[in-house]
Structures are given as C-alpha cells and as structure tokens.
Design a protein around this motif. Structure first.
Motif, PDB file in Angstrom:
ATOM      1  N   LEU A   1      -0.496   6.028   3.841  1.00  0.00           N
ATOM      2  CA  LEU A   1      -0.926   5.440   5.104  1.00  0.00           C
ATOM      3  C   LEU A   1      -2.379   5.007   5.112  1.00  0.00           C
ATOM      4  O   LEU A   1      -2.715   3.940   5.607  1.00  0.00           O
ATOM      5  N   THR A   2      -3.256   5.804   4.554  1.00  0.00           N
ATOM      6  CA  THR A   2      -4.669   5.477   4.694  1.00  0.00           C
ATOM      7  C   THR A   2      -5.326   5.156   3.367  1.00  0.00           C
ATOM      8  O   THR A   2      -5.703   4.029   3.110  1.00  0.00           O
ATOM      9  N   THR A   3      -5.426   6.099   2.491  1.00  0.00           N
ATOM     10  CA  THR A   3      -6.117   5.833   1.232  1.00  0.00           C
ATOM     11  C   THR A   3      -5.142   5.507   0.118  1.00  0.00           C
ATOM     12  O   THR A   3      -5.430   5.722  -1.040  1.00  0.00           O
ATOM     13  N   GLY A   4      -4.010   5.005   0.451  1.00  0.00           N
ATOM     14  CA  GLY A   4      -3.008   4.719  -0.566  1.00  0.00           C
ATOM     15  C   GLY A   4      -3.428   3.628  -1.518  1.00  0.00           C
ATOM     16  O   GLY A   4      -4.115   2.686  -1.160  1.00  0.00           O
ATOM     17  N   GLU A   5      -3.008   3.770  -2.756  1.00  0.00           N
ATOM     18  CA  GLU A   5      -3.291   2.751  -3.755  1.00  0.00           C
ATOM     19  C   GLU A   5      -2.495   1.498  -3.441  1.00  0.00           C
ATOM     20  O   GLU A   5      -1.496   1.526  -2.740  1.00  0.00           O
TER      21      GLU A   5
ATOM     22  N   MET B   1      -8.973   3.476  -8.638  1.00  0.00           N
ATOM     23  CA  MET B   1      -9.403   3.481  -7.245  1.00  0.00           C
ATOM     24  C   MET B   1     -10.541   4.479  -7.131  1.00  0.00           C
ATOM     25  O   MET B   1     -10.408   5.628  -7.572  1.00  0.00           O
TER      26      MET B   1
ATOM     27  N   ASP C   1      -7.732  -2.104   7.017  1.00  0.00           N
ATOM     28  CA  ASP C   1      -6.629  -2.564   6.169  1.00  0.00           C
ATOM     29  C   ASP C   1      -6.872  -3.894   5.479  1.00  0.00           C
ATOM     30  O   ASP C   1      -5.958  -4.435   4.885  1.00  0.00           O
TER      31      ASP C   1
ATOM     32  N   LEU D   1     -11.497  -0.846  -5.765  1.00  0.00           N
ATOM     33  CA  LEU D   1     -10.357  -0.914  -6.674  1.00  0.00           C
ATOM     34  C   LEU D   1     -10.673  -1.865  -7.825  1.00  0.00           C
ATOM     35  O   LEU D   1     -11.298  -2.904  -7.630  1.00  0.00           O
TER      36      LEU D   1
ATOM     37  N   PHE E   1      -2.968  -2.300 -11.632  1.00  0.00           N
ATOM     38  CA  PHE E   1      -3.946  -1.351 -11.105  1.00  0.00           C
ATOM     39  C   PHE E   1      -4.628  -0.599 -12.236  1.00  0.00           C
ATOM     40  O   PHE E   1      -3.990  -0.137 -13.184  1.00  0.00           O
TER      41      PHE E   1
ATOM     42  N   ARG F   1     -13.644   1.720   2.515  1.00  0.00           N
ATOM     43  CA  ARG F   1     -12.715   2.837   2.317  1.00  0.00           C
ATOM     44  C   ARG F   1     -12.652   3.201   0.832  1.00  0.00           C
ATOM     45  O   ARG F   1     -12.772   4.351   0.470  1.00  0.00           O
ATOM     46  N   SER F   2     -12.437   2.200  -0.013  1.00  0.00           N
ATOM     47  CA  SER F   2     -12.388   2.482  -1.446  1.00  0.00           C
ATOM     48  C   SER F   2     -12.647   1.201  -2.224  1.00  0.00           C
ATOM     49  O   SER F   2     -12.594   0.101  -1.675  1.00  0.00           O
TER      50      SER F   2
ATOM     51  N   THR G   1     -13.405   6.293  -4.596  1.00  0.00           N
ATOM     52  CA  THR G   1     -13.787   6.529  -3.207  1.00  0.00           C
ATOM     53  C   THR G   1     -15.098   7.299  -3.091  1.00  0.00           C
ATOM     54  O   THR G   1     -15.793   7.190  -2.096  1.00  0.00           O
TER      55      THR G   1
ATOM     56  N   TYR H   1      -8.715  -3.999 -10.978  1.00  0.00           N
ATOM     57  CA  TYR H   1      -7.434  -4.474 -11.479  1.00  0.00           C
ATOM     58  C   TYR H   1      -7.655  -5.320 -12.724  1.00  0.00           C
ATOM     59  O   TYR H   1      -8.696  -5.949 -12.889  1.00  0.00           O
TER      60      TYR H   1
ATOM     61  N   ARG I   1       0.849  -1.181   0.000  1.00  0.00           N
ATOM     62  CA  ARG I   1       0.000   0.000   0.000  1.00  0.00           C
ATOM     63  C   ARG I   1       0.890   1.238   0.000  1.00  0.00           C
ATOM     64  O   ARG I   1       1.770   1.371   0.851  1.00  0.00           O
TER      65      ARG I   1
ATOM     66  N   ASP J   1     -11.424  -2.132  -0.379  1.00  0.00           N
ATOM     67  CA  ASP J   1     -10.430  -1.834   0.651  1.00  0.00           C
ATOM     68  C   ASP J   1     -11.176  -1.340   1.889  1.00  0.00           C
ATOM     69  O   ASP J   1     -11.976  -0.402   1.806  1.00  0.00           O
TER      70      ASP J   1
END
Lengths: 116, 110
Positions: free
Chosen positions: A100-104, B48, B96, B34, B45, B31-32, B50, B36, A97, B92
């Motif tokens: 920290l948070t919304t990272g691709e 993304m 995490d 994605l 990728f 969160r998001s 959101t 691929y 990633r 996502d």
C-alpha cells in the motif's frame, strides 16, 4: 520477484480504431498501477495513475478521453487508446505497486503500438 | 517543479571497469528512490532506497542514498558487456507519483 504481465506486446492498428492494453499483476494485489509512454531513446513519461475502484489521475497534457484507463480489480488495469492516430504510436508500459505505501514498483513488458 | 536529474546521460567504458552513475533530485513528499535497468523492453527493478547511508548490494551492483544532499549513486564493479543498458533513477512520492530521470545509457566495450 513479482510478476506483472502486459498484453499485447505488439499491436498494429488502423487509424481511427481503438486499442486496449491490459496490465495484470500475477502474484500480488496492486491497489495502484501506473501507465507510462516512452518515446525512442527517452525516459518514461507518466501518463496516469490508476487506483482500484476509482477514476484514474491523469498527468497534465494527457487527454483522458483519448486514453481511457480502467482499474476494475486489484490485479487488472486497462488502457484503451481511442480513435488512434499515427502520432499515438509509441511504447506503452504499465507498472504496479506491491503493497500500500512503500511497496516496490514492478513493470510489465510493455506494448508497442503502431498506428497506420 | 519536482525533478530527477541523472548524470552522465551516456557513458562508454571497457569491460572490467567500475562505473558510478549519479542521480540527484528535488521533489516534494519524498518516499523512496528507485533504480531500474532497461534493456530492450520494460525496466527491471534493481534497488529501492528509503534511508540515508545504508548501502544496498546485489552482486556487482550497489547503491546508496544521501537524503541530506538529495542524491543517490549506483555503482557497478567489474563491468561486463551484459551490463550495457539504460539505467533509470526514479523518485516515488507520498502522493503516489513517480518521477523518472532521463536515464544514463551505459555501453560496455568488450
């Protein structure tokens, strides 16, 4: 785009031996890396989440003593398959990633493990 | 149980056609989303997403997210044989975790 390098791309080993696979983020720091396993014609199965400097979080059903994960730095995580057996043969993929948070999320090229 | 469902699971079209791939989800702590593309090796990728309603475009590919109805679509216009691949949708989560759908296997006939 960001680059994640995974090594080795292919490995063949004998039953009972251990194999280490490395995953490196080459141009960014990755606080979180993920390890997946993929069977033929199936989707990615998350094995564990690896955070730098702390113990990995394993998904249900994944043996932590068999699949050792170490995330020693912000750019390197390793997966060691211990005492490999033929049923461990698979395609293993890591991802990292960025941010920290919304990272691709960026993937390594994958490692095909064959256990004889 | 958190899940990501893609449809169709496989699709065969002719070069030049437009395709729409679907992804619906039921997850906690979104969160998001994605997208691929996976050919022979690891996924690459694409997008993304959101926010709802904002279309993302990259060449002939575009995608949009609807957070109210909990789905996303991936459109590919004027398809080419090089678009043949498995397209994976993933969600996502804030803790995490990333959950993948089973993928849509797209085959473009020349």
């Amino acid at each position: 785009g960001a680059v994640v390098s995974q090594h080795p791309s292919r490995v063949i080993c004998k039953s009972g031996t251990s194999v280490k696979i490395e995953c490196r983020s080459l141009d960014f720091q990755a606080t979180t890396m993920f390890w997946y396993r993929q069977f033929p014609k199936q989707s990615l199965m998350l094995m564990a989440t690896s955070n730098e400097g702390s113990k990995a979080t394993y998904e249900q059903g994944v043996e932590k003593d068999k699949f050792l994960i170490n995330h020693a730095s912000l750019t390197l995580s390793t997966l060691t398959v211990t005492s490999a057996h033929p049923e461990d043969s698979s395609f293993y993929i890591c991802s990292a990633r960025r941010g920290l948070t919304t990272g691709e999320l960026f993937f390594g090229e994958g490692s095909r493990l064959t256990v004889l | 149980e958190d899940k990501v469902v893609q449809s169709p699971l496989s699709l065969v079209v002719h070069e030049g056609d437009t395709v729409t791939l679907n992804c619906s989800y039921e997850v906690t702590n979104f969160r998001s989303l994605l997208w691929y593309k996976q050919e022979k090796k690891a996924p690459t990728f694409l997008f993304m997403l959101t926010s709802s309603g904002i279309e993302k475009k990259s060449g002939r590919l575009s995608s949009i997210l609807d957070k109210k109805e909990l789905f996303s679509i991936l459109n590919i216009t004027a398809t080419q044989t090089g678009d043949s691949a498995v397209y994976l949708c993933a969600v996502d989560q804030r803790d995490d975790k990333i959950i993948f759908g089973k993928g849509t296997r797209l085959h473009i006939l020349p």
